[in-house]
Design a protein around this motif. Structure first.
Motif, PDB file in Angstrom:
ATOM      1  N   VAL D 272       0.844  -1.197   0.000  1.00  0.00           N
ATOM      2  CA  VAL D 272       0.000   0.000   0.000  1.00  0.00           C
ATOM      3  C   VAL D 272       0.879   1.247   0.000  1.00  0.00           C
ATOM      4  O   VAL D 272       0.622   2.209  -0.719  1.00  0.00           O
ATOM      5  CB  VAL D 272      -0.945   0.010   1.221  1.00  0.00           C
ATOM      6  N   SER D 276       0.965   0.391  -4.765  1.00  0.00           N
ATOM      7  CA  SER D 276      -0.316   1.075  -4.919  1.00  0.00           C
ATOM      8  C   SER D 276      -1.355   0.269  -4.160  1.00  0.00           C
ATOM      9  O   SER D 276      -1.314  -0.959  -4.179  1.00  0.00           O
ATOM     10  CB  SER D 276      -0.698   1.166  -6.395  1.00  0.00           C
ATOM     11  N   PRO D 277      -2.279   0.952  -3.505  1.00  0.00           N
ATOM     12  CA  PRO D 277      -3.305   0.211  -2.770  1.00  0.00           C
ATOM     13  C   PRO D 277      -4.089  -0.729  -3.676  1.00  0.00           C
ATOM     14  O   PRO D 277      -4.562  -1.772  -3.233  1.00  0.00           O
ATOM     15  CB  PRO D 277      -4.221   1.302  -2.232  1.00  0.00           C
ATOM     16  N   THR D 278      -4.207  -0.368  -4.954  1.00  0.00           N
ATOM     17  CA  THR D 278      -5.025  -1.202  -5.837  1.00  0.00           C
ATOM     18  C   THR D 278      -4.360  -2.535  -6.151  1.00  0.00           C
ATOM     19  O   THR D 278      -4.999  -3.451  -6.617  1.00  0.00           O
ATOM     20  CB  THR D 278      -5.304  -0.478  -7.160  1.00  0.00           C
ATOM     21  N   TYR D 279      -3.062  -2.614  -5.918  1.00  0.00           N
ATOM     22  CA  TYR D 279      -2.387  -3.880  -6.196  1.00  0.00           C
ATOM     23  C   TYR D 279      -2.269  -4.768  -4.965  1.00  0.00           C
ATOM     24  O   TYR D 279      -1.734  -5.859  -5.037  1.00  0.00           O
ATOM     25  CB  TYR D 279      -0.982  -3.626  -6.774  1.00  0.00           C
ATOM     26  N   ARG D 280      -2.783  -4.271  -3.818  1.00  0.00           N
ATOM     27  CA  ARG D 280      -2.581  -4.999  -2.578  1.00  0.00           C
ATOM     28  C   ARG D 280      -3.087  -6.439  -2.650  1.00  0.00           C
ATOM     29  O   ARG D 280      -2.339  -7.385  -2.420  1.00  0.00           O
ATOM     30  CB  ARG D 280      -3.282  -4.270  -1.434  1.00  0.00           C
ATOM     31  N   ASP D 281      -4.359  -6.616  -3.016  1.00  0.00           N
ATOM     32  CA  ASP D 281      -4.927  -7.959  -3.041  1.00  0.00           C
ATOM     33  C   ASP D 281      -4.224  -8.835  -4.063  1.00  0.00           C
ATOM     34  O   ASP D 281      -3.896  -9.988  -3.790  1.00  0.00           O
ATOM     35  CB  ASP D 281      -6.421  -7.895  -3.351  1.00  0.00           C
ATOM     36  N   ALA D 282      -3.987  -8.254  -5.239  1.00  0.00           N
ATOM     37  CA  ALA D 282      -3.366  -9.043  -6.298  1.00  0.00           C
ATOM     38  C   ALA D 282      -2.000  -9.555  -5.847  1.00  0.00           C
ATOM     39  O   ALA D 282      -1.647 -10.706  -6.088  1.00  0.00           O
ATOM     40  CB  ALA D 282      -3.231  -8.208  -7.567  1.00  0.00           C
TER      41      ALA D 282
END
Lengths: 259, 328, 373, 308
Positions: D272, D276-282
């Motif tokens: 995060v 990027s926060p958007t890549y956290r789950d991936a």
């Protein structure tokens, strides 16, 4: 002397700290019927798994037809001509008797996916050939009547025989039988002994037999290899083995011979 | 179905072609549901190849669908100028887009199929789920694909003919593949991998093939979906969508293509049926509310089905019995 | 392959679900997320819409007929809006469609309305792309660029020159607001001292807030949704950050203050409407809403209400429910006195109207000012 | 630098929550060899138990937030979750014990979806505000720490780590030094032999489920103290992450679960902060796939092989 069909040279496999098979060497010639015996846990099935590539050797070599099979995937080893049965019957549970054997013809198919989708003349011819081969085999073993039965509804003895049929459908040069007599009554065992000998002659096979029942082993094997704690302790004709002091110690020292 | 000749496929395709002008006449809402059914059949039948026949448990089918949807939309949006020209070029571009989507999904299927070689059962299920989430995550970050906004602007090319043509093709491929000596290998892999290898079957090839083919058709379904809804969003291809497809396969009976197709029809109509039930004001309020929350019914259906009929409503070849020795 | 009798039976069952319409009713369609992840927005807008329809019918309806609201739940699921709108148009023969709050749902429904030449009015989809789909698509709310600019103006008017920004990068809405805020703010003498990111569903923002804290901003702009904003506010308070927080209409949600408690005191956000507005029309709406649903209406409810009212007015002007004429009439909406302000639809079919800025004090919203476009 | 340290601190305390949930996964897997997909939702139920029982329980211990009150709420939530876990096992998993593992996995997915959707139906989809159980505030760090005094450590973070540690030690004690623990280990080693030795497998399995669910309940309360906004879908993400943690540490291994939880927590916060926060789950799921491919037994797990 001609080259042996199967040759193990110092084959060793280690699971963690345990040497399940240690420095094992023996060989089988074409058309020979060899027995592999030993007390429970001696590593007999492990030897099968090494030969067929289910387990990998830690060190040592295994040659089949003069070529090493170490590191080969099991299906490739099967393609080279080694077929097996399993101690705890591993038929394809949801398939019919016919389909069980049909699966083993898979590797001899000339054509694959495109063929089964397009279904041209070549496909029909090949499928017809497979059906003929399978039915011939089933007939020999008296299972042709059960062609469309689910294999799990077969009686136990028939399941054992079906496993042998399935193994034969791969057209092997060497057949590994893992305790084929387990769970059979004396009459069935006599039948089985006949069957194994018949198979060996009819298909010109070498057979490696793991069996607990001494009557069966002594009755049909031409040569016997004895394992204890993963090591070969004796090798010879049935008569030699019967009088071998190490063998007697190995069996009597721990438990009585399985009846 | 063992002896299905090609002519049946051709007959179905011709039927679709002849039927499509008439089907166009029906109420667009039913037409919408009808296309939804066709797409569900493609998804369920292709997942059945992986989960039903080959015994791999994939929980990520929607991910492949998403790849197909996005890839094909990208093609039609990029080559949009060819579309309006004439029917031939429109059809060509659309078909190429669908195939491109299918291929992209197939490649992704290859990437998922490879781990399947080392993993089994619930581990594999989790990994496919993870792949599904990763695919979604990548789309969410891909600015050219609209990222979080979703992607729109596609023209509706999907029609009755293409949807049911591809549905027929999917069913044809799956059924014919499995009903041959070659295809029996899929079932052998499902029943007992070790025995299958010992019988000379290359289990690797079969598992990867199942994943690639399954993903390919899911990609096609995604392409059809995108050019039918005309707007796609990453959340439309999440884990829950995958579960929807899995429920179809389980309800129909793993490894029973006819049953699975029937379940796909049933489960596509069910939510629309429940939608009308939720408007029946004469029903008790709580029943209306339950009907509105179809996921509650779905999950209960799943549990009850597993407890009472794990082989699915319509039988199926059945899952392999538990083997004591394998469990250790 | 499929038993045709089964299909027929199912279709018959489906058809039975929709009751035949009486001749003296004008069917109006609505789709909203009544269940699922974004249910809280959907339920509010639906309640507002339903209230407006009731009111119109109580006043005699339009063109001598009553409006019949046919609503469907899209369960917050992608793929549903398209099917629903097709149902509304083909089966229920609606003259216009109202919905949705979430831009991604509106974007899915819009092409279908456009193709069928049925006007669609979105109450609260603020993404610019929605109305770009075609000339049948309208909205009654302002769009993201406007809101970003409004908050920038407001910050500057307060004399806050150094602002930090915390964006929800998973939401196009949030990114859009931040982008236009920064553009306006930097161009007008302000300075954005720090830009930090989070994403929807995050629960811990201390790292971002710590790095913001050291830059000592005058205010922090957080154009996110209420679920995260309330937690951000609490954690900011925990970290000893005392500067005001600024935000947009995503802050509106009944759990914002419940979760944040007093942590948001002194903060400001832009939105569409204030229940504290003393104008008689607003108070009338608030009273009726309270009487019917037992709760204070929020922005979504007010926007839902306005969308239905604008539609009804347009039907009256057009004198017909025929799609093309209705479209023209909606597009010609000028100075409509709505609950969310005076609404004029511009040539891009977006609403031109003022934004309301609310402040938060003692754990309650307070009306601050109205900012005209 | 400060940011990085802050991320480590926050990641560590988030990781401790994952660790608690992961312990439950690992225990159930250790004994039954299946993934209890619904475990994350039991965690959610724990938080909601706290929401409904919290205010009433706090009243018993005085008006305001108090540690003893918080402890009581946590114990109650653990009890509720234990009961729920045992009921789920009894109704949904026990009848399937002799069936293929996939059947059980599908059922578990069904249970998980049911809890999530029924939760939305009953509790509402909106986030709910969790009552204040303790007076959460940040520690004032001494001035002489220089720039590091800007770091924030909250009471709740310390609490989370401490409670996780205590529960982990307690679990180890139960598994290694009690009769029930011995029975659990026996069962995980060989269920048939265990039942032949007179172990009542049903009781042991119920106990395991109860214990694992209780831990999830405790995690539910702890997370709600830290982030007092709860919703019926909060268990989905946390459950998946905790599962990844359990696999990372070596599923079936208690210290492994704790280690995996901490590592996943740290990884998330670093992603995060620096990607990027958007890549956290991936990225977290990518780690799962990588682990399963490279070392399926996890960091601390031991290998098993299929018997032929």
């Amino acid at each position: 002397m001609s080259d042996p069909l199967l040759q193990l040279e110092n084959a060793t496999v280690q699971f963690g700290g345990l040497k399940a098979v240690a420095d094992l060497s023996f060989q089988i010639d074409a058309g020979e019927l060899v027995g592999l015996i030993g007390p429970n846990g001696a590593g007999k099935t492990t030897v099968f798994n090494l030969i067929t590539g289910v387990y990998q050797t830690t060190s040592g070599q295994i040659f089949f037809d003069k070529k090493s099979v170490v590191g080969r995937r099991p299906y490739k080893i099967t393609a080279r001509g080694i077929a097996r049965t399993f101690q705890n019957i591993r038929l394809f549970a949801s398939l019919s008797v016919f389909d069980n054997v049909r699966c083993a013809c898979n590797m001899h198919l000339a054509h694959g996916i495109s063929h089964s989708l397009w279904r041209g003349a070549g496909f029909s011819k090949e499928e017809a050939q497979v059906e003929k081969d399978v039915m011939e085999l089933l007939e020999i073993f008296g299972l042709d009547g059960e062609r469309d039965m689910m294999c799990r509804s077969l009686p136990y003895g028939d399941q054992r025989r079906l496993e042998i049929v399935r193994a034969l459908a791969t057209r092997p040069k060497l057949l590994l039988l893992d305790e084929p007599a387990a769970g059979m009554n004396p009459t069935e065992k006599v039948e089985l002994m006949k069957l194994i000998r018949f198979t060996q002659k009819k298909f010109k096979l070498a057979v490696l037999l793991v069996e607990h029942d001494m009557k069966v082993v002594m009755g049909i094997c031409e040569r016997i290899v004895v394992l204890d704690y993963g090591q070969k302790i004796a090798e010879g004709t049935p008569a030699q083995i019967r009088s071998d002091s190490k063998v007697i110690a190995a069996y009597l020292g721990k438990e009585t011979v399985d009846a | 179905m063992d002896k299905w000749p090609k002519s049946i496929l051709i007959a179905v395709l011709l039927g679709c072609l002849i039927g499509s002008p008439f089907v166009f006449q029906i109420n667009p809402y039913y037409y919408d549901i009808l296309l939804g059914i066709g797409i569900s059949i493609i998804l369920a039948a292709s997942l059945n190849l992986v989960n039903g026949y080959t015994g791999q448990f994939s929980l990520g089918h929607a991910g492949f669908m998403g790849i197909g949807a996005y890839a094909s939309s990208w093609v039609t949006l990029s080559y949009g100028y060819c579309l309006g020209a004439n029917t031939t070029s429109t059809t060509t571009v659309f078909l190429l887009a669908l195939l491109g989507g299918g291929l992209m999904a197939g490649i992704a299927g290859l990437m998922v199929g490879v781990p399947s070689l080392r993993l089994k059962g619930d581990y594999l299920a989790i990994v496919t789920l993870a792949f599904n989430e990763i695919i979604k995550g990548v789309i969410q970050n891909a600015e050219p694909l609209g990222a979080q906004r979703g992607l729109g602007g596609m023209v509706q090319h999907t029609n009755f003919f293409w949807t049911f043509g591809f549905a027929a093709l999917t069913v044809y491929v799956v059924v014919h593949l499995v009903n041959s000596t070659y295809g029996r290998g899929f079932l052998a892999v499902r029943d007992d991998e070790i025995a299958a290898e010992a019988m000379g079957i290359n289990t690797t090839k079969y598992k990867v093939l199942a994943f690639v083919l399954g993903a390919f058709f899911a990609g096609i379904a995604g392409g059809l979906y995108a050019h039918f809804k005309q707007f796609i969003h990453p959340e439309g291809f999440n884990f829950l969508r995958s579960v929807d497809i899995v429920v179809m396969v389980i309800l129909g009976g793993m490894g029973n293509t006819a049953g699975v197709c029937f379940a796909a029809v049933l489960l596509t109509i069910l939510p629309e049926f429940l939608r009308s039930v939720s408007h029946y004001t004469w029903l008790p309020l709580w029943l209306q509310q339950i009907a509105e929350n179809r996921m509650i019914l779905y999950s209960l259906l799943l549990i009850v089905l597993m407890l009472t009929r794990p082989q699915g409503l319509f039988g199926g070849l059945g899952m392999p019995r538990r083997r004591k020795d394998v469990e250790k | 392959m499929l038993p045709s009798t089964f299909l027929k039976t199912s279709i018959a069952l489906l058809a039975a679900g929709t009751l035949a319409l009486a001749q003296d009713e004008i069917p109006v369609g609505e789709f909203a997320s009544l269940t699922g992840g974004s249910a809280s927005f959907g339920q509010s807008s639906h309640k507002g819409t339903a209230l407006a329809i009731d009111e119109i019918n109580a006043g005699g309806g339009v063109l001598g007929k009553k409006l019949k609201l046919i609503f469907e739940d899209d369960q917050s699921l992608a793929g549903q809006p398209a099917t629903i709108v097709r149902k509304l148009i083909s089966q229920d023969k609606v003259v216009a469609v109202l919905g949705e709050v979430a831009s991604s749902k509106s974007l899915e429904a819009a092409p279908i309305c456009q193709q069928n030449k049925v006007p669609m009015i979105s109450p609260a989809s603020t993404n610019p792309k929605v109305t770009e789909v075609g000339d049948y698509i309208f909205r009654v709310c302002f769009i993201d660029p406007f809101q970003g600019t409004v908050m920038s103006k407001f910050a500057l008017s307060k004399g806050w020159k150094k602002v930090a920004i915390l964006t929800d990068v998973k939401q196009d809405y949030s990114v859009g607001l931040a982008e236009f805020f920064v553009k306006h703010f930097n161009a007008n003498g302000g300075q954005v001292v720090k830009e930090q990111k989070y994403s929807t569903g995050d629960k811990d923002f201390k790292a971002q807030l710590t790095s913001i804290k050291v830059t000592k901003p005058d205010a922090i702009f957080i154009p996110g949704y209420y679920a995260e904003v309330s937690l951000i506010a609490r954690q900011a308070k925990l970290l000893g950050i005392k500067v005001p927080l600024l935000g947009g209409d995503g802050w509106v949600g009944d759990s914002l203050l419940k979760v944040a408690g007093t942590a948001l005191d002194g903060s400001f956000f832009s939105c569409h409407f204030s229940a504290d507005d003393k104008s008689p029309s607003t108070q009338g709406f608030v009273d009726k809403y309270k009487a019917k649903y037992g709760a204070v209406p929020d922005d979504m409810a007010a926007l839902g209400y306005d969308s239905a009212m604008i539609l009804a007015a347009a039907i009256k002007t057009a004198g017909t429910t025929e799609g093309d004429k209705l479209r023209v009439a909606i597009g010609a909406t000028k100075a409509h006195k709505g609950i969310t302000g005076t609404i004029t639809l511009d040539e891009k079919r977006n609403a031109q109207k003022p934004a309301v800025i609310l402040g938060i004090g003692n754990g309650a919203f307070q009306f601050v000012e109205t900012v005209a476009p | 630098m400060i940011e990085f340290l802050q991320q480590l601190i926050d990641g560590f305390s988030q990781g401790a929550i994952y660790a608690l949930i992961a312990l439950g996964y690992t225990m159930v897997f250790g004994v039954l060899r299946f993934i209890n997909f619904a475990h994350g939702d039991v965690f959610m139920l724990g938080a909601f138990a706290g929401l409904y029982l919290g205010p009433r329980t706090l009243k018993l211990f005085g008006a305001g937030p108090s540690y003893i009150g918080a402890a009581a709420v946590m114990l109650l939530a653990m009890l509720v979750c234990a009961v729920i876990g045992i009921i789920i096992e009894r109704l949904c998993y026990r009848p399937l014990r002799e069936r293929p593992k996939l059947t059980v996995l599908i059922t578990a997915i069904g249970v998980s979806l049911f809890l999530e959707n029924f939760g939305q139906f009953i509790f509402g989809a909106n986030p709910k505000s969790f009552p204040e159980l303790i007076n959460n505030r940040a520690f004032e760090l001494p001035e002489w720490w220089g720039q590091f005094s800007a770091l924030t450590i909250t009471i709740s973070q310390v609490l989370v780590v401490a409670v996780t540690l205590v529960l982990l030690i307690a679990m180890r004690h139960i598994v290694l030094h009690t009769r029930m623990g011995m029975a659990m280990r026996a069962l995980s080693f060989n269920p048939v032999a265990a039942s032949l030795m007179g172990i009542n497998t049903d009781v042991v399995i119920s106990f395991t489920f109860g214990l694992g669910s209780a831990l999830a309940g405790a995690a539910g309360i702890l997370i709600s103290i830290q982030q007092p906004s709860i919703d019926p879908l909060m268990g989905v993400n946390a459950g998946l992450k905790a599962f990844v943690a359990a696999v990372l540490g070596g599923i079936g291994n208690l210290p492994g679960a704790a280690l995996g939880g901490i590592l996943i927590g740290l990884l998330e916060y670093i992603v995060v902060g620096y990607v990027s926060p958007t890549y956290r789950d991936a990225i977290v799921f990518g780690v799962l796939i990588l682990i399963l491919l490279v070392k399926p037994t996890g960091l601390l797990g031991s290998s098993e092989r299929e018997k032929v």
